[in-house]
Design an enzyme around this catalytic site. Structure first.
Site, short mmCIF file in Angstrom:
data_model
loop_
_atom_site.label_atom_id
_atom_site.label_comp_id
_atom_site.label_asym_id
_atom_site.label_seq_id
_atom_site.Cartn_x
_atom_site.Cartn_y
_atom_site.Cartn_z
N HIS A 190 46.59 -7.66 -6.08
CA HIS A 190 47.03 -6.41 -5.46
C HIS A 190 48.46 -6.48 -4.90
O HIS A 190 49.33 -5.70 -5.26
CB HIS A 190 46.10 -6.05 -4.30
CG HIS A 190 44.66 -5.99 -4.66
ND1 HIS A 190 44.10 -4.92 -5.30
CD2 HIS A 190 43.64 -6.87 -4.45
CE1 HIS A 190 42.81 -5.11 -5.48
NE2 HIS A 190 42.51 -6.29 -4.97
N ASP A 191 48.69 -7.42 -3.97
CA ASP A 191 49.95 -7.44 -3.22
C ASP A 191 51.16 -7.76 -4.09
O ASP A 191 52.28 -7.36 -3.78
CB ASP A 191 49.85 -8.44 -2.06
CG ASP A 191 48.76 -8.05 -1.08
OD1 ASP A 191 48.42 -6.86 -1.02
OD2 ASP A 191 48.26 -8.95 -0.38
#
Ligand code: BDR
Ligand code: CA
Length: 304
Positions: free
Chosen positions: A232-233
């Protein structure tokens, strides 16, 4: 031109990978890392951030931030990220010391001292950022944009409606989305599409010690599917460097702060509210093949 950024983070397996890219990519100038409670408690996310800084022998300052959300009870994600938040690899134990100031003070000082526009990159809950805007509203005009992991137009990963970072502190997210600063929402709509494939993950330890470190922590991610593991990040850093690979749509995002949809990011896709105004560029599609290729290229370009 290098992109000057400040990262507010809760490492966290994918946060660690995002920090790895931000620290090492020559087109990014990471000036400060601040930590927040999220995937695990803030004492652990701070140690994990220091471990990554130490691993790359950098002297990027790290400042510890909020221990809990503004109002909501804190719930960690250790079931996904392990008890330590960054399991599976033996990092050096001689860690640097965090700054003797809070995340909010460190963010304020760095933003106000910068002659260049600054991009904020939150990859945890937005508690520190909301506190910063409340205590020091003058910083807002010195921030170029916020490229934030969090939210979803589709379904959530904590509840049917809410993504983890926004769910952790919806009141903070609401403050950030009302701040008037341009926001890029890097949410589940793209991060669940650009999974790091098992083929890519198996390639990592063949590259270098950095690749081995990333491999060893990534394979411990509790959210593992046959198609791969969500990073995600890391999508925030990919967006900064390759905006052409991510499709965004301008819309207004409201954050739900109570009830069964708490933590939902509601995109006004029909323009039913807000008189046609928008407060965010919302990522809606991504070139997942390009993401995987870029991820491995970034690791190959790191010396250690
Ligand atoms: C977000 O939640 C955390 O567990 C990850 O680090 C990421 O920031 C994804 O919903
Ligand atoms: Ca995170």
């Amino acid at each position: 031109m290098t992109i000057k950024i400040l990262m507010d983070t809760d490492p966290g397996i994918d946060d660690a990978a995002a920090l790895t890219m931000a620290i090492n990519d020559p087109n990014i100038d990471l000036k400060l890392i601040t930590t927040v409670a999220g995937n695990v408690t803030v004492d652990k996310t701070t140690i994990n951030a220091l471990k990554i800084v130490r691993f790359f022998n950098q002297d990027i300052p790290v400042a510890a931030g909020a221990e809990q959300p503004l109002f909501k009870d804190f719930e960690d994600a250790a079931r996904i990220h392990g008890a330590s938040g960054m399991p599976g690899y033996e990092f050096p134990t001689d860690l640097p010391t965090p700054l003797h100031k809070t995340a909010v003070e460190a963010l304020h000082d760095e933003i106000m001292a910068s002659a260049d526009p600054i991009t904020l990159v939150p990859t945890g809950s937005y508690t520190n950022i909301a506190l910063l805007f409340s205590e020091y509203p003058e910083v807002k005009s010195h921030i170029d944009r916020i490229v934030a992991m969090g939210g979803a137009l589709g379904k959530g990963n904590m509840t049917s409606a809410a993504e983890f970072n926004v769910f952790t502190d919806p009141d903070a997210a609401a403050i950030v989305y009302k701040s008037g600063i341009p926001i890029v929402m890097v949410g589940l709509d793209i991060t669940m599409k650009a999974l790091l494939t098992h083929e890519s993950i198996e390639e990592l330890p063949k590259i270098s010690e950095t690749g081995k470190m990333l491999h060893d922590i990534i394979i411990n991610d509790g959210d593992n599917s046959d198609s791969g593991i969500a990073m995600h990040d890391v999508n925030t850093i990919f967006y900064l460097l390759h905006p052409e690979a991510i499709k965004t749509e301008d819309m207004w995002i409201d954050v739900v702060t109570d009830g069964p949809a708490i933590g939902e990011t509601v995109g006004d896709i029909r323009g039913a509210y807000h008189d046609g105004k928008t407060n965010a560029k919302v990522s809606v599609d991504i070139d997942a093949v390009a993401f995987n290729k870029w991820f491995l290229e970034e690791v190959r370009a790191i010396k250690n």
